[in-house]
Design a protein around this motif. Structure first.
Motif, PDB file in Angstrom:
ATOM      1  N   LEU A 193       0.896  -1.193  -0.096  1.00 26.44           N
ATOM      2  CA  LEU A 193      -0.009   0.053   0.126  1.00 26.44           C
ATOM      3  C   LEU A 193       0.829   1.331   0.162  1.00 26.44           C
ATOM      4  CD1 LEU A 193      -3.169   1.012   0.221  1.00 26.44           C
ATOM      5  CD2 LEU A 193      -2.656   1.284   2.611  1.00 26.44           C
ATOM      6  N   TYR A 194       1.885   1.115   0.730  1.00 26.17           N
ATOM      7  CA  TYR A 194       2.913   2.439   0.821  1.00 26.17           C
ATOM      8  C   TYR A 194       4.036   2.395   0.077  1.00 26.17           C
ATOM      9  CZ  TYR A 194      -0.592   3.813   4.691  1.00 26.17           C
ATOM     10  OH  TYR A 194      -1.362   4.360   5.245  1.00 26.17           O
ATOM     11  N   SER A 195       3.919   1.716  -1.111  1.00 23.57           N
ATOM     12  CA  SER A 195       5.242   1.494  -1.920  1.00 23.57           C
ATOM     13  C   SER A 195       5.944   2.819  -2.292  1.00 23.57           C
ATOM     14  CB  SER A 195       4.658   0.641  -3.269  1.00 23.57           C
ATOM     15  OG  SER A 195       4.281  -0.410  -2.915  1.00 23.57           O
ATOM     16  N   GLU A 196       5.257   4.002  -2.361  1.00 25.29           N
ATOM     17  CA  GLU A 196       5.847   5.014  -2.583  1.00 25.29           C
ATOM     18  C   GLU A 196       6.884   5.708  -1.396  1.00 25.29           C
ATOM     19  OE1 GLU A 196       3.190   8.128  -3.970  1.00 25.29           O
ATOM     20  OE2 GLU A 196       2.618   7.025  -5.651  1.00 25.29           O
ATOM     21  N   HIS A 197       6.610   4.938  -0.330  1.00 27.35           N
ATOM     22  CA  HIS A 197       7.300   5.387   0.740  1.00 27.35           C
ATOM     23  C   HIS A 197       8.329   4.438   1.392  1.00 27.35           C
ATOM     24  CE1 HIS A 197       3.474   7.711   0.965  1.00 27.35           C
ATOM     25  NE2 HIS A 197       4.169   8.530   1.335  1.00 27.35           N
ATOM     26  N   LEU A 198       8.022   3.335   0.808  1.00 26.05           N
ATOM     27  CA  LEU A 198       8.854   1.899   1.453  1.00 26.05           C
ATOM     28  C   LEU A 198       9.492   1.196   0.175  1.00 26.05           C
ATOM     29  CD1 LEU A 198       6.395   0.618   3.928  1.00 26.05           C
ATOM     30  CD2 LEU A 198       8.503   1.895   4.494  1.00 26.05           C
ATOM     31  N   ASP A 199      10.679   1.115  -0.133  1.00 23.29           N
ATOM     32  CA  ASP A 199      11.336   0.614  -1.377  1.00 23.29           C
ATOM     33  C   ASP A 199      11.288  -0.900  -1.573  1.00 23.29           C
ATOM     34  OD1 ASP A 199      13.429  -0.407   0.344  1.00 23.29           O
ATOM     35  OD2 ASP A 199      14.907   1.185  -0.069  1.00 23.29           O
ATOM     36  N   PHE A 200      11.763  -1.465  -2.548  1.00 21.93           N
ATOM     37  CA  PHE A 200      11.670  -2.842  -3.025  1.00 21.93           C
ATOM     38  C   PHE A 200      12.524  -3.761  -1.699  1.00 21.93           C
ATOM     39  CE2 PHE A 200      14.079  -6.192  -4.508  1.00 21.93           C
ATOM     40  CZ  PHE A 200      13.473  -7.046  -4.864  1.00 21.93           C
ATOM     41  N   GLU A 201      13.562  -3.024  -1.520  1.00 13.81           N
ATOM     42  CA  GLU A 201      14.670  -3.988  -0.305  1.00 13.81           C
ATOM     43  C   GLU A 201      13.657  -4.029   0.968  1.00 13.81           C
ATOM     44  OE1 GLU A 201      15.728  -1.520  -2.373  1.00 13.81           O
ATOM     45  OE2 GLU A 201      16.920  -2.789  -3.628  1.00 13.81           O
ATOM     46  N   PHE A 202      12.745  -2.813   1.325  1.00 16.90           N
ATOM     47  CA  PHE A 202      12.155  -3.132   2.535  1.00 16.90           C
ATOM     48  C   PHE A 202      11.141  -3.997   2.513  1.00 16.90           C
ATOM     49  CE2 PHE A 202       8.571  -2.117   5.236  1.00 16.90           C
ATOM     50  CZ  PHE A 202       9.239  -1.866   6.506  1.00 16.90           C
ATOM     51  N   HIS A 203      10.271  -4.143   1.576  1.00 12.61           N
ATOM     52  CA  HIS A 203       9.407  -4.983   1.122  1.00 12.61           C
ATOM     53  C   HIS A 203      10.079  -6.511   1.327  1.00 12.61           C
ATOM     54  CE1 HIS A 203       6.808  -1.740   0.064  1.00 12.61           C
ATOM     55  NE2 HIS A 203       5.562  -2.495   0.066  1.00 12.61           N
ATOM     56  N   LEU A 204      11.160  -6.818   0.349  1.00 14.60           N
ATOM     57  CA  LEU A 204      11.336  -8.160   0.482  1.00 14.60           C
ATOM     58  C   LEU A 204      11.967  -8.699   1.779  1.00 14.60           C
ATOM     59  CD1 LEU A 204      12.341 -10.489  -1.022  1.00 14.60           C
ATOM     60  CD2 LEU A 204      14.544  -9.538  -1.716  1.00 14.60           C
ATOM     61  N   ASN A 205      12.670  -7.748   2.561  1.00 14.71           N
ATOM     62  CA  ASN A 205      13.155  -7.965   3.692  1.00 14.71           C
ATOM     63  C   ASN A 205      12.090  -8.329   4.949  1.00 14.71           C
ATOM     64  OD1 ASN A 205      15.720  -7.941   2.891  1.00 14.71           O
ATOM     65  ND2 ASN A 205      16.079  -5.819   3.211  1.00 14.71           N
ATOM     66  N   ALA A 206      11.175  -7.254   4.762  1.00 13.43           N
ATOM     67  CA  ALA A 206       9.995  -7.598   5.804  1.00 13.43           C
ATOM     68  C   ALA A 206       9.098  -8.790   5.404  1.00 13.43           C
ATOM     69  CB  ALA A 206       9.052  -6.554   5.454  1.00 13.43           C
ATOM     70  N   ILE A 207       9.011  -9.265   4.289  1.00 17.18           N
ATOM     71  CA  ILE A 207       8.167 -10.648   4.021  1.00 17.18           C
ATOM     72  C   ILE A 207       9.269 -11.587   4.278  1.00 17.18           C
ATOM     73  CG2 ILE A 207       7.437 -12.014   2.066  1.00 17.18           C
ATOM     74  CD1 ILE A 207       6.543  -9.046   0.736  1.00 17.18           C
ATOM     75  N   LEU A 208      10.557 -11.668   4.097  1.00 15.81           N
ATOM     76  CA  LEU A 208      11.247 -12.780   4.423  1.00 15.81           C
ATOM     77  C   LEU A 208      11.448 -12.824   5.911  1.00 15.81           C
ATOM     78  CD1 LEU A 208      14.441 -12.144   1.856  1.00 15.81           C
ATOM     79  CD2 LEU A 208      12.704 -14.033   1.717  1.00 15.81           C
ATOM     80  N   GLU A 209      11.472 -11.716   6.519  1.00 11.65           N
ATOM     81  CA  GLU A 209      11.448 -11.980   8.153  1.00 11.65           C
ATOM     82  C   GLU A 209      10.166 -12.512   8.496  1.00 11.65           C
ATOM     83  OE1 GLU A 209      13.330 -10.849  12.261  1.00 11.65           O
ATOM     84  OE2 GLU A 209      13.705 -11.734   9.965  1.00 11.65           O
ATOM     85  N   MET A 210       9.119 -12.262   7.907  1.00  9.70           N
ATOM     86  CA  MET A 210       7.698 -12.751   8.230  1.00  9.70           C
ATOM     87  C   MET A 210       7.737 -14.121   7.858  1.00  9.70           C
ATOM     88  SD  MET A 210       5.125  -9.714   6.757  1.00  9.70           S
ATOM     89  CE  MET A 210       3.681 -10.720   7.130  1.00  9.70           C
ATOM     90  N   LEU A 211       8.442 -14.698   6.770  1.00 17.41           N
ATOM     91  CA  LEU A 211       8.425 -16.079   6.640  1.00 17.41           C
ATOM     92  C   LEU A 211       9.445 -17.043   7.469  1.00 17.41           C
ATOM     93  CD1 LEU A 211       8.810 -15.603   2.714  1.00 17.41           C
ATOM     94  CD2 LEU A 211       6.969 -16.966   3.711  1.00 17.41           C
ATOM     95  N   ARG A 212      10.507 -16.063   7.943  1.00 17.31           N
ATOM     96  CA  ARG A 212      11.372 -16.740   9.060  1.00 17.31           C
ATOM     97  C   ARG A 212      10.535 -17.208  10.092  1.00 17.31           C
ATOM     98  NH1 ARG A 212      13.861 -15.527  13.637  1.00 17.31           N
ATOM     99  NH2 ARG A 212      12.931 -13.553  13.569  1.00 17.31           N
ATOM    100  N   VAL A 213       9.765 -16.252  10.764  1.00 19.79           N
ATOM    101  CA  VAL A 213       8.912 -16.515  11.803  1.00 19.79           C
ATOM    102  C   VAL A 213       7.762 -17.417  11.906  1.00 19.79           C
ATOM    103  CG1 VAL A 213       9.997 -14.757  12.869  1.00 19.79           C
ATOM    104  CG2 VAL A 213       7.817 -14.543  12.166  1.00 19.79           C
ATOM    105  N   ALA A 214       7.116 -17.354  10.372  1.00 19.46           N
ATOM    106  CA  ALA A 214       5.960 -18.048  10.267  1.00 19.46           C
ATOM    107  C   ALA A 214       5.867 -19.018   8.883  1.00 19.46           C
ATOM    108  CB  ALA A 214       4.666 -17.007  10.019  1.00 19.46           C
ATOM    109  N   ASP A 215       5.096 -20.033   8.848  1.00 16.09           N
ATOM    110  CA  ASP A 215       5.090 -20.962   7.750  1.00 16.09           C
ATOM    111  C   ASP A 215       4.272 -20.303   6.551  1.00 16.09           C
ATOM    112  OD1 ASP A 215       6.391 -23.057   9.262  1.00 16.09           O
ATOM    113  OD2 ASP A 215       4.471 -23.698  10.012  1.00 16.09           O
ATOM    114  N   GLU A 216       3.448 -19.434   6.883  1.00 10.81           N
ATOM    115  CA  GLU A 216       2.779 -18.816   5.583  1.00 10.81           C
ATOM    116  C   GLU A 216       2.504 -17.134   6.051  1.00 10.81           C
ATOM    117  OE1 GLU A 216      -1.803 -18.905   3.921  1.00 10.81           O
ATOM    118  OE2 GLU A 216      -1.073 -21.008   4.503  1.00 10.81           O
ATOM    119  N   VAL A 217       2.540 -16.532   4.549  1.00 10.15           N
ATOM    120  CA  VAL A 217       2.200 -15.045   4.962  1.00 10.15           C
ATOM    121  C   VAL A 217       0.982 -14.718   3.991  1.00 10.15           C
ATOM    122  CG1 VAL A 217       3.429 -12.856   4.390  1.00 10.15           C
ATOM    123  CG2 VAL A 217       4.848 -14.619   5.558  1.00 10.15           C
ATOM    124  N   ARG A 218       0.213 -13.954   4.541  1.00 11.34           N
ATOM    125  CA  ARG A 218      -0.873 -13.421   3.628  1.00 11.34           C
ATOM    126  C   ARG A 218      -0.567 -11.822   3.808  1.00 11.34           C
ATOM    127  NH1 ARG A 218      -6.074 -17.245   4.507  1.00 11.34           N
ATOM    128  NH2 ARG A 218      -4.835 -19.161   4.658  1.00 11.34           N
TER     129      ARG A 218
END
Length: 208
Positions: free
Chosen positions: A131-156
């Motif tokens: 939603l806030y792609s204009e404020h948060l870059d690609f690297e932030f998105h990827l790192n955030a999702i990878l961190e969520m995947l580190r702690v959880a089996d599935e991300v939505r």
């Protein structure tokens, strides 16, 4: 938003960027197990209540002014939206202090979580990533999702649109980067739509 089944609601859930929502309070009352993280959880109940009251008038004024920009399907009109949102935030405030004591509300933020690997079955994030792609870059998105995947089996994650009602420019690149790392992703249409075109979520999980 997340097409959660009764089976999903029985899982151990992490909510990322939950803010003053009632999801944690409601699911906990139903016997569910959910932990919410957000930087606003460093504030007291009194501070959050004051801020909610301050912001509500401004936000609802903008919603009424630009009501034609929204889809009034799940919620019928601005008055109902105000009732629903304020009711949810009151439920959050009523649960907040106990939730802090039970460590259901944690002052943390992506992309750095304190949880151990695979501590959760399911991680959810609404109205933040993409939603806030204009404020948060690609690297932030990827790192955030990878961190969520580190702690959880599935991300939505919901929605996939930016504030300008267009698909996030990060979406395809994120999916490609996740695929390169062995993760699978699916775009799934949901039954919820408020932002025009914002009726899809992405589901990410480990490949077989």
């Amino acid at each position: 938003m997340f097409s959660l089944s009764n089976k999903d609601l029985q899982k151990k859930i992490l909510g990322c960027g939950d803010g003053p929502s009632s999801f944690n309070a409601e699911l906990t009352a139903r016997g569910g197990e959910v932990t919410s993280i957000d930087p606003i959880y460093e504030f007291t109940k009194e501070q959050l209540s004051k801020r909610i009251d301050e912001v509500a008038v401004e936000v609802m004024g903008m919603v009424r002014q630009y009501s034609s920009n929204f889809i009034w399907k799940n919620i019928k009109n601005p008055d109902e939206l105000e009732r629903v949102r304020m009711s949810a935030m009151r439920a959050f405030l009523a649960d907040y202090q106990q939730g802090l004591e039970q460590k259901r509300y944690l002052f943390e933020m992506l992309p750095n979580l304190s949880s151990k690997d695979r501590s959760f079955d399911l991680a959810l994030s609404s109205h933040f990533l993409f939603l806030y792609s204009e404020h948060l870059d690609f690297e932030f998105h990827l790192n955030a999702i990878l961190e969520m995947l580190r702690v959880a089996d599935e991300v939505r994650i919901f929605p996939l649109m930016t504030l300008n009602n267009v698909y996030s420019s990060h979406l395809d690149k994120v999916r490609e980067a996740l695929n390169e790392r062995g993760y699978k992703s699916e775009i799934i249409q949901t039954e919820y739509e408020f932002q025009q075109g914002g009726d899809e979520m992405i589901k990410v999980y480990r490949g077989s």
